[in-house]
Design an enzyme around this catalytic site. Structure first.
Site, short mmCIF file in Angstrom:
data_model
loop_
_atom_site.label_atom_id
_atom_site.label_comp_id
_atom_site.label_asym_id
_atom_site.label_seq_id
_atom_site.Cartn_x
_atom_site.Cartn_y
_atom_site.Cartn_z
N THR A 7 2.19 -3.34 8.25
CA THR A 7 2.18 -4.08 9.51
C THR A 7 3.47 -4.87 9.65
OG1 THR A 7 -0.23 -4.25 9.43
CG2 THR A 7 0.93 -5.78 10.88
N GLU A 20 -4.90 -14.86 2.36
CA GLU A 20 -4.94 -13.67 3.22
C GLU A 20 -6.37 -13.41 3.70
OE1 GLU A 20 -4.15 -8.83 3.05
OE2 GLU A 20 -3.60 -10.08 1.34
N GLY A 50 -4.35 3.27 -1.57
CA GLY A 50 -5.25 2.35 -0.88
C GLY A 50 -5.33 1.01 -1.58
N THR A 90 0.81 -1.21 0.00
CA THR A 90 0.00 0.00 0.00
C THR A 90 0.85 1.27 0.00
OG1 THR A 90 -1.69 -1.19 1.24
CG2 THR A 90 -1.86 1.21 1.20
N GLU A 91 0.42 2.26 -0.76
CA GLU A 91 1.10 3.54 -0.82
C GLU A 91 0.15 4.67 -0.42
OE1 GLU A 91 2.94 4.20 -4.57
OE2 GLU A 91 4.18 2.40 -4.45
N GLY A 146 -20.78 0.32 31.07
CA GLY A 146 -19.69 1.28 31.03
C GLY A 146 -18.32 0.66 31.08
N GLY A 190 -7.07 -6.16 3.61
CA GLY A 190 -7.27 -7.36 2.81
C GLY A 190 -8.36 -7.18 1.76
#
Length: 385
Positions: free
Chosen positions: A161, A248, A132, A127-128, A346, A369
């Site tokens: 990642t 993937e 996207g 990815t750049e 909560g 992915g």
């Protein structure tokens, strides 16, 4: 219903992983969360445990198996404990298939022994900024030197990642310009040494979830990549990328199902222990109905994830089937985790409770992915629409 996807070997592995997680991860996970990444030496422990070598041929130090079922056990056990193993999932699920498919014998001898031990951690840089999901729109270039000994890499990648701790990164770059007829033309893959001059790590990105998984921006300024580190044939990178999308997307689908199952477990334990108006929250009919509905969805997601796993191991999982499994399981996980957080009240909004972290971790499943919208397009195309 009796589950048939795992055998005794998988269950023995499960026991080992569960004990490892309780001893080595749970006690220090809050520290990882605060630091925003797992420590580098943790990956050596995974290497010693044999996690990285399951699908690596024996001659390179691995177990020589050809299955994703042990990965599936990892997904279930880490989700069950409310933890994850940092960027190591990319090392195995994303990087290894390219090395097994594309690396020459000489490259495998150089790469795989260190891969197995964790001495060299791998990531995938596709990815750049600004592209996207439009992989064909990448701008990063790799130009062959005049003497033909190396490529000169220039460009940038984002959302990588494992990018902080990676020792080698499979970088997608243009070795030729796209043509008017084919925007996908001219993309190649390189195994780039992160110690190379001109290679730099930008920001470690501050994510909503998956806080212990290091994600970074990368930059390349005249990085020299030896021709010996070209993976596969020059110009065929886009077709290689498409080859591994099914595995993937299965991984994301199975991980999402495992997260949904863990959310039900966390919620059931909480409502049993928590008392309101003098009674356990589990006593109220709404609680029972909500958890019952969540369990039914988890059962369905498990069936889809298991069926996709069997098809993947058999080499029969089609791109459309992988997209369908990802779409269904990630949407189920989204609904189930949200309802289970609601049952915490909560406290479900507090990061000290695993349901809160799970809620944030899960959100990216419908984005990376391939977004849910892209999954729907793939499925629709397979239907002839």
């Amino acid at each position: 219903m009796r589950r048939t996807v795992f055998n005794e070997d998988h269950e023995a592995f499960r026991e080992t992983i569960r004990a490892f997680v309780e001893a080595e991860v749970v006690p220090v996970y809050d520290e990882w969360f605060a630091a925003g990444q797992a420590p580098r030496d943790f990956y050596y422990k995974l290497g010693e445990l044999g996690v990285f070598g399951i699908n690596v041929p024996e001659e390179f130090g691995g177990a020589g198996l050809d299955t994703h079922k042990f990965e599936a056990v990892l997904y279930e056990e880490t989700a069950r404990a409310g933890v994850n193993f940092g960027g190591s999932g990319v090392h195995v699920l994303l990087a290894l298939p390219y090395l097994k498919m594309l690396a020459t014998d000489e490259q495998k001898k150089r790469y795989l022994p260190k891969f197995v031990t964790g001495e060299e951690m791998w990531a995938l840089a596709m990815t750049e900024p600004g592209t996207g999901s439009d992989v064909a729109g990448m701008k990063t270039t790799a130009k062959l030197s005049e003497d033909g000994t190396h490529y000169v890499l220039n460009g940038a990648k984002t959302f990588i990642t494992g990018g902080v701790h990676a020792d080698r990164v499979i970088v997608c770059a243009r070795t030729s310009a796209p043509t008017e007829q084919d925007r996908r033309f001219g993309i190649s893959l390189f195994a780039v040494d992160t110690k190379s001059e001109g290679y730099s790590i930008g920001r470690k990105l501050d994510k909503l979830g998956l806080r212990t998984s290091d994600t970074a921006e990368l930059a390349f300024v005249d990085v020299k990549v030896p021709v010996e580190d070209l993976l596969g044939e020059e110009g065929k990178g886009f077709s290689y990328l498409g080859h591994n999308l099914a595995s993937e997307r299965w991984g994301i689908a199975f991980g999402a199902y495992a997260q949904a199952a863990a959310a039900v477990r966390f919620a059931q334990q909480y409502v049993t222990d928590r008392t309101v108006f003098g009674k356990p929250v589990a006593h109220f009919q709404n609680t029972k109905f909500e958890l019952a509905a969540c369990q039914a969805e988890v059962d369905a997601a498990q069936a889809v994830a298991d069926r996709a796993l069997e098809a993947l191991d058999a080499g029969e999982l089609t791109p459309a089937e992988a997209a369908s499994a990802k779409l269904f399981c990630t949407e189920v996980a989204h609904r189930v985790i949200d309802r289970c957080l609601q049952l915490h009240g909560g406290y479900g909004y507090m990061n000290e409770y695993p349901i809160a972290r799970l809620y944030a971790d899960n959100r990216v499943n419908r984005i990376y992915g391939g977004t849910s919208e892209i999954m729907k397009s793939i499925i629709a195309k397979s239907m002839g629409l």
